[in-house]
Design a protein around this motif. Structure first.
Motif, PDB file in Angstrom:
ATOM      1  N   ASP A  34       0.733  -1.612   0.116  1.00  0.00           N
ATOM      2  CA  ASP A  34       0.299   0.139   0.277  1.00  0.00           C
ATOM      3  C   ASP A  34       0.913   0.553  -0.051  1.00  0.00           C
ATOM      4  OD1 ASP A  34       1.344  -0.404   2.222  1.00  0.00           O
ATOM      5  OD2 ASP A  34      -0.446  -0.240   3.226  1.00  0.00           O
ATOM      6  N   ASN A  35       1.896   0.941  -0.336  1.00  0.00           N
ATOM      7  CA  ASN A  35       3.233   2.313  -0.963  1.00  0.00           C
ATOM      8  C   ASN A  35       3.301   2.615   1.137  1.00  0.00           C
ATOM      9  OD1 ASN A  35       3.485   1.537  -3.392  1.00  0.00           O
ATOM     10  ND2 ASN A  35       2.082   3.088  -3.799  1.00  0.00           N
ATOM     11  N   ARG A  36       3.035   2.763   2.340  1.00  0.00           N
ATOM     12  CA  ARG A  36       3.370   3.252   3.579  1.00  0.00           C
ATOM     13  C   ARG A  36       4.585   3.598   3.971  1.00  0.00           C
ATOM     14  NH1 ARG A  36       3.933   1.830   8.942  1.00  0.00           N
ATOM     15  NH2 ARG A  36       4.734   0.050   8.477  1.00  0.00           N
ATOM     16  N   ALA A  37       4.999   2.905   3.634  1.00  0.00           N
ATOM     17  CA  ALA A  37       6.061   2.458   3.956  1.00  0.00           C
ATOM     18  C   ALA A  37       7.520   4.137   2.870  1.00  0.00           C
ATOM     19  CB  ALA A  37       7.826   1.086   4.089  1.00  0.00           C
ATOM     20  N   LEU A  38       6.896   3.343   1.744  1.00  0.00           N
ATOM     21  CA  LEU A  38       7.393   5.139   0.980  1.00  0.00           C
ATOM     22  C   LEU A  38       7.133   5.785   1.131  1.00  0.00           C
ATOM     23  CD1 LEU A  38       6.640   5.194  -2.857  1.00  0.00           C
ATOM     24  CD2 LEU A  38       5.913   6.831  -1.611  1.00  0.00           C
ATOM     25  N   HIS A  39       5.626   6.819   1.968  1.00  0.00           N
ATOM     26  CA  HIS A  39       5.459   8.111   2.371  1.00  0.00           C
ATOM     27  C   HIS A  39       6.059   7.961   3.897  1.00  0.00           C
ATOM     28  CE1 HIS A  39       1.788   7.090  -0.072  1.00  0.00           C
ATOM     29  NE2 HIS A  39       1.486   8.517   0.286  1.00  0.00           N
ATOM     30  N   LEU A  40       6.773   7.031   4.762  1.00  0.00           N
ATOM     31  CA  LEU A  40       7.408   6.946   5.747  1.00  0.00           C
ATOM     32  C   LEU A  40       8.524   6.981   5.048  1.00  0.00           C
ATOM     33  CD1 LEU A  40       6.503   3.777   7.794  1.00  0.00           C
ATOM     34  CD2 LEU A  40       6.022   6.772   8.167  1.00  0.00           C
ATOM     35  N   LEU A  46      11.212  14.993   3.507  1.00  0.00           N
ATOM     36  CA  LEU A  46      10.505  15.836   3.632  1.00  0.00           C
ATOM     37  C   LEU A  46      11.060  16.651   5.102  1.00  0.00           C
ATOM     38  CD1 LEU A  46       8.574  18.161   3.126  1.00  0.00           C
ATOM     39  CD2 LEU A  46       6.618  16.485   4.069  1.00  0.00           C
ATOM     40  N   LEU A  47      11.053  15.821   5.877  1.00  0.00           N
ATOM     41  CA  LEU A  47      11.964  17.278   7.140  1.00  0.00           C
ATOM     42  C   LEU A  47      13.232  17.468   7.094  1.00  0.00           C
ATOM     43  CD1 LEU A  47      13.515  16.586  10.307  1.00  0.00           C
ATOM     44  CD2 LEU A  47      10.786  17.590   9.951  1.00  0.00           C
ATOM     45  N   ASN A  48      13.986  16.908   6.199  1.00  0.00           N
ATOM     46  CA  ASN A  48      15.191  16.770   5.958  1.00  0.00           C
ATOM     47  C   ASN A  48      15.073  18.062   4.925  1.00  0.00           C
ATOM     48  OD1 ASN A  48      16.812  14.596   6.907  1.00  0.00           O
ATOM     49  ND2 ASN A  48      17.531  13.614   5.560  1.00  0.00           N
ATOM     50  N   LEU A  49      14.789  18.567   4.499  1.00  0.00           N
ATOM     51  CA  LEU A  49      14.015  19.354   3.234  1.00  0.00           C
ATOM     52  C   LEU A  49      14.012  20.851   4.471  1.00  0.00           C
ATOM     53  CD1 LEU A  49      13.483  21.482   0.727  1.00  0.00           C
ATOM     54  CD2 LEU A  49      11.603  20.485   0.504  1.00  0.00           C
ATOM     55  N   ARG A  50      12.961  20.949   4.940  1.00  0.00           N
ATOM     56  CA  ARG A  50      12.489  21.447   6.256  1.00  0.00           C
ATOM     57  C   ARG A  50      13.328  22.203   6.836  1.00  0.00           C
ATOM     58  NH1 ARG A  50       8.578  19.011   9.441  1.00  0.00           N
ATOM     59  NH2 ARG A  50       8.185  21.067  10.764  1.00  0.00           N
ATOM     60  N   ARG A 124       6.250  14.278  19.097  1.00  0.00           N
ATOM     61  CA  ARG A 124       5.161  15.458  19.248  1.00  0.00           C
ATOM     62  C   ARG A 124       4.995  16.521  18.222  1.00  0.00           C
ATOM     63  NH1 ARG A 124       5.611  15.901  23.835  1.00  0.00           N
ATOM     64  NH2 ARG A 124       5.040  13.709  24.795  1.00  0.00           N
ATOM     65  N   ALA A 125       6.224  17.256  18.275  1.00  0.00           N
ATOM     66  CA  ALA A 125       6.339  18.838  17.574  1.00  0.00           C
ATOM     67  C   ALA A 125       5.751  18.185  16.287  1.00  0.00           C
ATOM     68  CB  ALA A 125       7.283  18.589  17.399  1.00  0.00           C
ATOM     69  N   GLU A 126       6.075  16.894  15.619  1.00  0.00           N
ATOM     70  CA  GLU A 126       5.703  16.694  14.430  1.00  0.00           C
ATOM     71  C   GLU A 126       4.160  15.683  13.835  1.00  0.00           C
ATOM     72  OE1 GLU A 126       6.117  17.748  11.512  1.00  0.00           O
ATOM     73  OE2 GLU A 126       8.603  18.894  12.429  1.00  0.00           O
ATOM     74  N   TRP A 232       1.057   9.136   7.074  1.00  0.00           N
ATOM     75  CA  TRP A 232       2.356   8.217   7.097  1.00  0.00           C
ATOM     76  C   TRP A 232       3.035   9.251   6.847  1.00  0.00           C
ATOM     77  CZ3 TRP A 232      -0.266   4.737   2.502  1.00  0.00           C
ATOM     78  CH2 TRP A 232      -1.528   3.400   3.800  1.00  0.00           C
ATOM     79  N   LEU A 233       3.315   9.899   6.101  1.00  0.00           N
ATOM     80  CA  LEU A 233       4.377  11.266   5.624  1.00  0.00           C
ATOM     81  C   LEU A 233       4.135  12.222   6.721  1.00  0.00           C
ATOM     82  CD1 LEU A 233       2.827  13.221   2.434  1.00  0.00           C
ATOM     83  CD2 LEU A 233       4.657  11.986   2.639  1.00  0.00           C
ATOM     84  N   ARG A 234       2.908  12.208   7.583  1.00  0.00           N
ATOM     85  CA  ARG A 234       3.874  12.604   9.417  1.00  0.00           C
ATOM     86  C   ARG A 234       4.441  11.773  10.192  1.00  0.00           C
ATOM     87  NH1 ARG A 234      -2.214  13.884   8.835  1.00  0.00           N
ATOM     88  NH2 ARG A 234      -2.073  16.312   8.292  1.00  0.00           N
ATOM     89  N   ALA A 235       3.955  11.260  10.337  1.00  0.00           N
ATOM     90  CA  ALA A 235       4.952   9.357  10.609  1.00  0.00           C
ATOM     91  C   ALA A 235       6.580   9.808  10.808  1.00  0.00           C
ATOM     92  CB  ALA A 235       4.484   8.261  11.039  1.00  0.00           C
ATOM     93  N   GLY A 236       6.655  10.238   9.168  1.00  0.00           N
ATOM     94  CA  GLY A 236       8.131   9.610   8.664  1.00  0.00           C
ATOM     95  C   GLY A 236       8.473  11.400   8.687  1.00  0.00           C
ATOM     96  N   GLN A 237       8.148  12.129   8.974  1.00  0.00           N
ATOM     97  CA  GLN A 237       8.547  13.270   8.862  1.00  0.00           C
ATOM     98  C   GLN A 237       9.130  13.545  10.707  1.00  0.00           C
ATOM     99  OE1 GLN A 237       7.012  17.605   7.644  1.00  0.00           O
ATOM    100  NE2 GLN A 237       5.575  16.240   7.520  1.00  0.00           N
ATOM    101  N   ALA A 238       8.025  12.736  11.640  1.00  0.00           N
ATOM    102  CA  ALA A 238       8.682  12.614  12.959  1.00  0.00           C
ATOM    103  C   ALA A 238       9.726  11.640  13.352  1.00  0.00           C
ATOM    104  CB  ALA A 238       7.262  11.929  13.886  1.00  0.00           C
ATOM    105  N   MET A 239       9.469  10.271  12.537  1.00  0.00           N
ATOM    106  CA  MET A 239      10.487   9.776  12.590  1.00  0.00           C
ATOM    107  C   MET A 239      11.645  10.572  12.876  1.00  0.00           C
ATOM    108  SD  MET A 239      11.201   6.493   9.573  1.00  0.00           S
ATOM    109  CE  MET A 239      11.509   7.385   8.281  1.00  0.00           C
ATOM    110  N   GLU A 240      12.344  10.998  11.373  1.00  0.00           N
ATOM    111  CA  GLU A 240      13.625  12.072  10.496  1.00  0.00           C
ATOM    112  C   GLU A 240      13.748  12.614  11.591  1.00  0.00           C
ATOM    113  OE1 GLU A 240      16.827  12.527   7.891  1.00  0.00           O
ATOM    114  OE2 GLU A 240      15.705  10.550   9.196  1.00  0.00           O
ATOM    115  N   ARG A 241      12.887  13.153  12.551  1.00  0.00           N
ATOM    116  CA  ARG A 241      13.492  14.217  13.071  1.00  0.00           C
ATOM    117  C   ARG A 241      14.252  13.882  15.093  1.00  0.00           C
ATOM    118  NH1 ARG A 241       9.851  20.058  14.747  1.00  0.00           N
ATOM    119  NH2 ARG A 241      10.915  20.874  16.148  1.00  0.00           N
TER     120      ARG A 241
END
Length: 307
Positions: A34-40, A46-50, A124-126, A232-241
């Motif tokens: 379902d491309n969940r990991a792709l979104h992560l 995206l977080l790295n870009l930010r 939590r910030a993400e 999933w996108l929010r989780a990916g940003q949180a994970m990287e943060r």
């Protein structure tokens, strides 16, 4: 996942806007249908870009999944004029080039509670929750991960994805732009409870040794309240943060995603007391060797600049 790097950036000079797009030629059809990991992964990019923009004093406006007619468009990031202020994200910038997975044994040294709290605050910030399971919940998570690893070793689809994205014969990161090269597999686990994926599968790797891993691994479960692509996108940003902060604080890390690849094993990963949230990623954290970094795709392959 598997260092597939399934994202592309497109920058429009006229509107000062970045697009973060899914690279659908780099999906893992069996373990991520379902491309969940792709979104992560794209969320982490995206977080790295930010973070990079914050380092330059820019505080962009971010829209997730801005065009329902274009599902490959995962985020739009509009740059404001240059500024001179700094945000909390800017402090994470040095860690972007340092962070990578370590598939080596960690020490038994416990992560201090104040650092655990700081990592949870970063998630939590993400818009995500980070929890450190302990006692019988930790044991349950470890058993689920062990069950999933055993399934993956005999599952044909999982084996096909693994074979496509592992480079046993790559002696250095200059010989392959993506995937997990053999030099980064780490030793084969011989003792300990750390949930390590064996990227070699059943294939021999010349010169690869064995090692005992942690008896009490320190795992962190990152979850979201809902389970949609934007979550999933929010989780990916949180994970990287979380991972960037962990890197700055001297922690090493790796992923333990095996149970997330099986629908019947993912749900029981949740906290059985609260029963809340959807687990998006399992992180293994600790003090130990950083290990070798893995390759990244060349910039022209991932960045397209438009007028």
């Amino acid at each position: 996942m598997h260092n597939a790097q399934p994202w592309r950036f497109r920058y429009f000079r006229g509107s000062r806007t970045f697009q973060v797009r899914a690279d659908l030629d780099r999906v893992l059809p069996h373990v991520d249908p379902d491309n969940r990991a792709l979104h992560l992964g794209a969320g982490a990019a995206l977080l790295n870009l930010r973070v990079a923009l914050a380092h330059e004093g820019r505080h962009p406006a971010v829209r997730l999944l801005p065009d329902p007619a274009d599902p490959a468009l995962l985020a739009a990031v509009r740059l404001p004029p240059p500024g001179s202020t700094r945000s909390a994200l800017s402090a994470l910038y040095p860690a972007i080039h340092q962070r990578h997975s370590s598939r080596f044994p960690f020490e038994e040294t416990e992560i201090p509670q104040e650092l655990r709290t700081a990592l949870a605050d970063a998630a939590r910030a993400e818009g995500a929750t980070l929890a450190f399971p302990s006692s019988w919940h930790l044991q349950q998570v470890l058993e689920l991960l062990e069950e999933a690893e055993a399934r993956n070793l005999t599952d044909r689809g999982s084996g096909q994805d693994l074979a496509e994205w592992t480079r046993i014969d790559a002696p250095s990161k200059d010989t392959a732009p993506d995937g997990v090269p053999g030099y980064a597999f780490g030793p084969r686990k011989q003792g300990g409870k750390a949930p390590m994926r064996d990227f070699a599968g059943n294939r021999p790797v010349p010169g690869r040794g064995t090692a005992a891993f942690e008896r009490t691994p320190q795992l962190a479960l990152l979850s979201t309240s809902r389970d949609r692509p934007e979550d999933w996108l929010r989780a990916g940003q949180a994970m990287e943060r979380v991972l960037l902060l962990a890197t700055l604080e001297g922690l090493s890390s790796s992923f333990a995603t095996q149970a997330l690849e099986w629908s019947d094993l993912r749900w029981p990963l949740r906290d059985p007391v609260s029963g809340a949230g959807h687990i998006q990623i399992v992180l293994r954290l600790g003090y130990g060797p950083k290990g070798p970094d893995t390759p990244r795709r060349p910039v022209p392959d991932v960045l397209d600049i438009q007028p």
